[in-house]
Design a protein around this motif. Structure first.
Motif, short mmCIF file in Angstrom:
data_model
loop_
_atom_site.label_atom_id
_atom_site.label_comp_id
_atom_site.label_asym_id
_atom_site.label_seq_id
_atom_site.Cartn_x
_atom_site.Cartn_y
_atom_site.Cartn_z
N ALA A 1 0.83 -1.20 0.00
CA ALA A 1 0.00 0.00 0.00
C ALA A 1 0.87 1.25 0.00
O ALA A 1 0.61 2.21 -0.75
N LEU A 2 1.92 1.25 0.83
CA LEU A 2 2.78 2.42 0.89
C LEU A 2 3.44 2.69 -0.46
O LEU A 2 3.57 3.84 -0.88
N GLY A 3 3.81 1.62 -1.16
CA GLY A 3 4.38 1.80 -2.50
C GLY A 3 3.40 2.44 -3.46
O GLY A 3 3.76 3.34 -4.24
N PHE A 4 2.13 2.01 -3.41
CA PHE A 4 1.12 2.59 -4.30
C PHE A 4 0.84 4.05 -3.95
O PHE A 4 0.71 4.91 -4.84
N PHE A 5 0.75 4.37 -2.66
CA PHE A 5 0.51 5.75 -2.25
C PHE A 5 1.69 6.64 -2.63
O PHE A 5 1.50 7.80 -3.06
#
Length: 325
Positions: free
Chosen positions: A108-112
């Motif tokens: 998720a952090l990568g996508f954000f």
């Protein structure tokens, strides 16, 4: 003061603080979107310019699928949107939300982060990074991320609510209160925000303000168990037992309220009223028979009454030891 009353007073103080913190966290989690889903409809925001209409449609479909809990189909829809427009920041953000709901905060952090690289002024993505940092126990970084979201959009209620929860969790009651006051100024129609503000007002000792917020929340949503619980807690703190019981009964119709029955019981034990204390603690045990704090409270009540108490389960520890934690 008899030893059992002293132990009950310690247990009451410890339980009250723990219960208020838990209720505040639950209330704010209910109020916030935590990870904000950004729905992009054609022409509704400037970033729609230059996007393929089918990318917009598939992103919107993905959001609907997320709401329905179909994460696989939602990811597929966001993926199609990105095939049309690889720089579609909202779709990257929404992929991050799908990953969060699966418990994969790293993905998720990568996508954000990708969404923010494409659009540094994406308030929802800043908020969502802040939520991940909160979940990871990194409050300083979470605060920066949430403040970045508010720098983009000062009226972004979800980010303010998340910031209030963060500040309260690190003991900054004044900071949390300031953010919650801004939330109810921006949108006075959020019952959970009034409840959260009322809990913080209680923490600072302003029972009048806390009661006002509880009643504001009830006026907006008479079915808010959290609001009725707050009102009951205010009445109890003010020594208005009859009113506290009435409010607690309203809460019980909406959701079990074992914690507050226990709190009332411990308050009576601390005041030397063991019979009434036992009555309220028994109500807590009726709702939560395996509750260690309630079992320990009953042991204290029976001790105060001179009656033999059943052994507290080994995992709970002695009542006085628990209260000292």
């Amino acid at each position: 003061m008899p030893n059992s009353a002293h132990s009950a007073n310690s247990a009451h103080s410890a339980h009250s603080a723990t219960a208020r913190a838990a209720i505040l966290a639950t209330t704010l989690a209910t109020a916030t979107a935590t990870a904000a889903v950004h729905v992009l409809a054609s022409g509704c925001v400037p970033s729609a310019a230059g996007l393929h209409q089918l990318a917009i449609r598939h992103n919107a479909d993905g959001v609907a699928l997320l709401a329905a809990g179909d994460l696989d189909a939602a990811r597929a829809a966001f993926g199609i949107a990105l095939e049309y427009n690889p720089d579609f920041s909202e779709a990257w953000n929404n992929l991050g939300i799908a990953a969060m709901r699966e418990g994969d905060d790293d993905a998720a952090l990568g996508f954000f982060t990708k969404a923010l690289a494409l659009n540094p002024d994406f308030a929802e993505a800043h908020n969502n990074v802040g939520v991940i940092q909160m979940r990871r126990g990194i409050p300083d970084q979470a605060r920066i991320n949430l403040m970045d979201a508010l720098a983009v959009d000062p009226g972004y209620v979800e980010a303010r609510l998340n910031l209030a929860l963060l500040l309260e969790s690190i003991g900054d009651h004044d900071g949390a209160r300031g953010q919650l006051l801004k939330v109810v100024q921006i949108d006075p129609g959020i019952p959970a925000a009034h409840v959260a503000l009322g809990i913080v007002e209680m923490e600072t000792g302003d029972l009048v303000a806390a009661e006002d917020e509880a009643r504001a929340a009830i006026a907006l949503d008479p079915d808010s168990a959290a609001a009725w619980l707050l009102l009951a807690r205010v009445h109890l703190a003010a020594g208005r037992e009859d009113e506290a019981v009435l409010a607690l009964q309203e809460a019980d119709l909406l959701a079990p309220a074992a914690d507050l029955w226990l709190e009332m019981g411990l308050a009576h034990l601390a005041a030397g009223q063991a019979d009434r204390g036992r009555m309220y603690i028994q109500k807590a045990l009726d709702l939560a028979p395996a509750s260690c704090p309630a079992l320990e409270g009953m042991a204290l009540a029976l001790e105060a009454l001179g009656e033999e108490a059943a052994a507290v389960p080994a995992g709970c520890g002695p009542a006085s030891g628990k209260a000292a934690e």
